[in-house]
Design a protein around this motif. Structure first.
Motif, short mmCIF file in Angstrom:
data_model
loop_
_atom_site.label_atom_id
_atom_site.label_comp_id
_atom_site.label_asym_id
_atom_site.label_seq_id
_atom_site.Cartn_x
_atom_site.Cartn_y
_atom_site.Cartn_z
N GLU A 20 0.87 -1.32 -0.05
CA GLU A 20 -0.16 0.06 0.12
C GLU A 20 0.85 1.10 -0.16
O GLU A 20 0.50 2.17 -0.65
N GLU A 21 1.91 1.32 0.60
CA GLU A 21 2.51 2.49 1.04
C GLU A 21 3.44 2.86 -0.51
O GLU A 21 3.40 3.79 -0.97
N LYS A 24 0.15 3.70 -3.22
CA LYS A 24 -0.44 4.86 -3.18
C LYS A 24 0.66 5.91 -3.88
O LYS A 24 0.11 7.23 -4.06
N TYR A 266 1.64 17.95 7.31
CA TYR A 266 0.93 17.05 6.29
C TYR A 266 1.21 15.38 6.43
O TYR A 266 2.43 15.31 6.92
N PRO A 267 0.49 14.65 6.12
CA PRO A 267 0.78 13.32 6.18
C PRO A 267 1.74 13.05 5.23
O PRO A 267 1.87 13.48 3.94
N TYR A 268 2.45 11.80 5.34
CA TYR A 268 3.62 11.31 4.37
C TYR A 268 2.88 11.20 3.10
O TYR A 268 3.28 11.46 2.13
N SER A 269 1.87 10.20 3.25
CA SER A 269 1.51 9.65 1.88
C SER A 269 0.24 10.46 1.59
O SER A 269 -0.62 10.26 0.58
N GLY A 270 0.04 11.67 2.04
CA GLY A 270 -1.01 12.37 1.65
C GLY A 270 -0.54 13.61 0.74
O GLY A 270 0.36 12.99 -0.12
N ARG A 271 -1.11 14.40 0.71
CA ARG A 271 -0.86 15.67 -0.16
C ARG A 271 -0.46 17.01 0.58
O ARG A 271 -0.66 17.26 1.79
N GLY A 272 0.18 17.75 -0.20
CA GLY A 272 0.69 18.99 0.40
C GLY A 272 -0.47 20.00 0.63
O GLY A 272 -1.73 19.48 0.23
N LEU A 284 -3.09 14.77 -7.58
CA LEU A 284 -2.64 13.34 -7.34
C LEU A 284 -1.91 12.77 -8.44
O LEU A 284 -0.74 12.57 -8.37
N HIS A 288 2.01 11.81 -8.38
CA HIS A 288 2.34 10.39 -8.62
C HIS A 288 3.69 10.22 -9.66
O HIS A 288 4.69 9.49 -9.58
#
Lengths: 308, 284
Positions: A20-21, A24, A266-272, A284, A288
């Motif tokens: 998953e990491e 995403k 902000y989350p790592y796997s999230g967005r700025g 996104l 990516h």
């Protein structure tokens, strides 16, 4: 001792974590350094189950002819799992540097080697569009037994919440070859080095003390009362305290109302910032793509030296 | 009636994608003839939002994406988790749950207990809800809770005292502890509370948790339905997405209350008086 783990369940969680990491961020490939030791072997098996053997690249990076058995074990493991692998001798680049800047310090040389391996991993990460999988376990992270900017550098770390003794349980469940499971753990900084001699404690004792301090939130006094040598407990407490900088971003001098590392969160796997409902998807996709073809997200790198 | 627990894995920060996910699952549930579909906490946004909270906040009455979901509830009901910001309270963000039935927004519950310790930091980013109430639905009186609300048993007691036939908890509970069986150790905590509350409130308890991984944290899944009297009707898989559909019989509330007279013999006025005294003492 750290609680016995349900190894099949841990495998399930970690396989999903890796998949998953990476997924995403639009990434399918995992890259890791294969030392021939237990931690990298466990991580390689997990990565292979998560991503498939074709999507795992193991880099074996010996210094010249040192540690031939480890190289052999690493190559055997890679062949057995059917992953892609490559062996790169780091001696030329390490020697080039130390010829110009000699040192008598084994630790300094060992740290330099760990960072050369890191620089190769990150270069391959860019070439392959793959994520670097870290192999530091919880025991090492807690006592700071790792080279900052070296073996501690990675994009994701599947093993960082497992004590060394728990990694051994997982290794047995994952059927890591006995040749790897039975050898003495070593950072491989110089021939004949073993972790336990250098740390001054057997992993069982170390994990028991760490588990008391961390999981059970016990005081020094209570751990000694439970039967540990005061000198050993003090040593562990000191190692934890002196290595906090390796587990964190460097402190940033706060000047503004909103600063990186303080209140820009902000989350790592999230967005700025700048994502609005409804427009998120477009943003996104673009992000990516950048990531897949360029540098993968790097974990915080802090300044600081040495192992242990 | 048929209830469906939508144990999904939302995409962090991507409301549009999550609305599509909700619409898809609603259609799937509709095909199973479900009457009520329960989505997890912050299902429209993902959990680990931090500073993204203000960017994904919406007003359920006017937001066009949210209204797409509302519009798709013809003949069924849904519980949806989202970040709420009302025009009358600009800049206040709530971790909220909406109950929608047949294209009408019947109720919004705002999470009261915002865990803020250790790995949790909700109160840094959300305003706390301040009210607990039940409301009429096509399936009897319902009360909503969000995740940690459920672990404070006083909250369920209030819903029970307010006549709930069904307590619905939506959740984004991270799993912790791997020394047990084929689940995170913390899953037991939720099941224990679900069983207990359904037993002693003689009401249905629906718990919809999410799955997926955000920043290394794995959401545990294991959504469940308990019928009055602590009877497990169904439990979804741990870790993996699932649409858990089960038939429940609302008559079970009456049946359980004939057998166990907790509800008849309850004394909320005594509890209230004593609580007021305790609360005053705590303030002194």
């Amino acid at each position: 001792m750290p609680p016995k783990i349900n190894a099949p369940f841990v495998e399930k969680v970690l396989v999903r974590f890796i998949r998953e990491e990476l997924g995403k961020c639009g990434c399918k490939k995992g890259i890791l350094g294969l030392s021939g030791g237990l931690d990298s072997a466990v991580c390689t098996v997990l990565a292979t189950r998560a991503l498939g053997p074709r999507n795992v690249l193991g880099l074996i990076m010996p210094y010249g002819k040192a540690f031939p058995e480890d190289v052999r074990d690493a190559e055997n493991l890679a062949r057995r799992l059917g992953i892609r692998h490559e062996t790169i001798d780091i001696a030329p680049q390490v020697d080039a540097y130390f010829t110009a800047h000699p040192t008598g310090s084994r630790v300094q040389r060992g740290n330099k080697m760990a960072r050369e391996r890191m620089s190769i991993l990150y270069d391959f990460s860019a070439r392959e569009g793959g994520f670097i999988l870290g192999t530091s376990n919880k025991t090492e992270l807690l006592i700071g037994y790792g080279t900052i900017h070296g073996d501690m550098a990675c994009a994701i770390n599947p093993m960082g919440d497992l004590y060394k003794t728990q990694v051994r349980e997982l290794a047995a469940h994952l059927r890591v070859p006995a040749a790897i499971r039975r050898k003495s753990p070593t950072a491989g900084l110089w021939p004949g080095q073993t972790d336990e001699a250098e740390i001054g404690l057997a992993y069982e004792e170390l994990d028991d003390i760490l588990c008391g301090l961390v999981e059970e939130r016990k005081r020094r006094k209570e751990i000694i009362e439970a039967g540990h040598r005061p000198a050993a407990v003090d040593r562990v407490v000191r190692m934890i305290r002196n290595s906090e900088f390796k587990r964190k971003l460097p402190p940033i001098a706060k000047l503004s109302l909103r600063s990186v590392g303080h209140d820009f969160l902000y989350p790592y796997s999230g967005r700025g910032p700048g994502v609005t409902p409804g427009s998120a998807s477009a943003v996104l996709v673009r992000k990516h793509k950048t990531r897949a073809s360029g540098e993968p997200k790097a974990r915080p790198l802090t300044t600081g030296e040495n192992k242990p | 009636m048929k209830v469906a627990l939508a144990q999904v894995s939302p995409r962090l920060g991507d409301v549009k994608a999550n609305v599509e996910l909700h619409l898809d699952v609603l259609e799937k549930a509709r095909r199973t003839k479900a009457d009520l579909v329960v989505f997890p906490e912050l299902g429209l946004t993902g959990y680990t939002l931090k500073d993204l909270v203000e960017e994904v906040a919406l007003d359920p009455h006017s937001d066009p994406l949210f209204r797409k979901i509302t519009a798709r509830t013809r003949g069924l009901a849904a519980v949806v988790g989202f970040v709420e910001e009302r025009p009358s309270e600009k800049g206040l963000f709530y971790n909220s749950a909406a109950f929608i039935a047949d294209r009408r927004l019947l109720h919004v519950h705002r999470k009261i207990y915002l865990p803020t310790n250790g790995m949790f930091e909700e109160a840094k980013f959300f305003a706390p809800g301040r009210d607990l109430r039940t409301f009429e639905t096509p399936f009897g009186r319902v009360g909503l809770l969000i995740c940690r609300d459920f672990l404070h048993y006083g909250a369920s007691y209030v819903l029970y005292s307010s006549g709930a036939d069904m307590i619905i908890c939506i959740s984004a509970a991270p799993g912790r502890g791997v020394g047990g069986g084929d689940a995170f150790e913390t899953s037991r905590m939720w099941e224990l509370m679900g069983e207990t509350m359904s037993y002693f409130s003689t009401a249905f308890v629906l718990y919809a948790n999410r799955v997926g991984i955000e920043d290394g944290v794995t959401f545990a899944g294991g959504s469940f339905i308990f019928a009055p009297g602590g009877r497990l009707v169904g439990r979804a898989a741990y870790l993996d997405p699932e649409l858990l559909v089960r038939r429940i019989d609302l008559a079970a509330v009456r049946e359980a209350r004939k057998k166990w007279l907790f509800k008849r013999d309850e004394k909320p006025e005594v509890i209230l008086r004593s609580l007021e005294r305790a609360a005053r003492a705590a303030e002194d």
